[in-house]
Design an enzyme around this catalytic site. Structure first.
Site, PDB file in Angstrom:
ATOM      1  CB  ALA A  61      -0.934  -0.003   1.206  1.00  0.00           C
ATOM      2  CD  GLU A  62       4.587   4.353   3.491  1.00  0.00           C
ATOM      3  OE1 GLU A  62       5.166   5.452   3.515  1.00  0.00           O
ATOM      4  OE2 GLU A  62       3.978   3.887   4.453  1.00  0.00           O
ATOM      5  CB  THR A  63       5.106   0.203  -2.675  1.00  0.00           C
ATOM      6  OG1 THR A  63       6.038  -0.300  -1.719  1.00  0.00           O
ATOM      7  CG2 THR A  63       5.714   0.205  -4.060  1.00  0.00           C
TER       8      THR A  63
END
Length: 138
Positions: A61-63
């Protein structure tokens, strides 16, 4: 929405020798208002009970959100994560999960991204929200 013509091949090349590559995350699509990537559910991304690790979902998700945010930032600016949350909705033991990031807000100083991770059948595995700070590049 995205400020340049970056390709998925370029994103994947930039990810070599990072946590992104170590977990097998592959960018697959850049749309007009979204960014998509896949991640395998295997020994690299399992927790001890054989399920997809929540931390691996958060990393996907952060990527996606950070990459989308960087592509949406004005020239001369980048983004850094300042908050992420992830709700894990369904366990997955094998196969491939697909994450899709869409911007909820792209402002001058902050961005907020919605990331949905689905299993191979299109069922929600994790929903996440990422807040980014927009900062001048050094």
């Amino acid at each position: 929405m995205f400020r340049n013509d970056t390709t998925v091949d370029q994103l994947n090349a930039m990810s070599a020798e990072t946590a992104i590559a170590a977990l097998g995350i592959v960018f697959t699509e850049i749309g007009a208002d979204y960014l998509r990537a896949t991640m395998p559910v295997d020994a690299r991304t399992h927790q001890p009970y054989g399920l997809l690790h929540g931390g691996a979902s958060a990393l996907l998700a952060e990527t996606l959100g950070s990459t989308g945010g960087g592509l949406a930032a004005p020239d001369g600016y980048g983004v850094v994560g300042i908050e992420i949350n992830a709700n894990h909705l369904r366990g997955v033991r094998s196969g491939l999960v697909t994450g899709t990031a869409r911007a909820l807000h792209v402002g001058r100083s902050t961005q907020v991204w919605d990331i949905r991770i689905e299993d191979a059948r299109g069922r929600a595995v994790c929903v996440s929200r990422l807040t980014l700070a927009v900062i001048p590049k050094p």
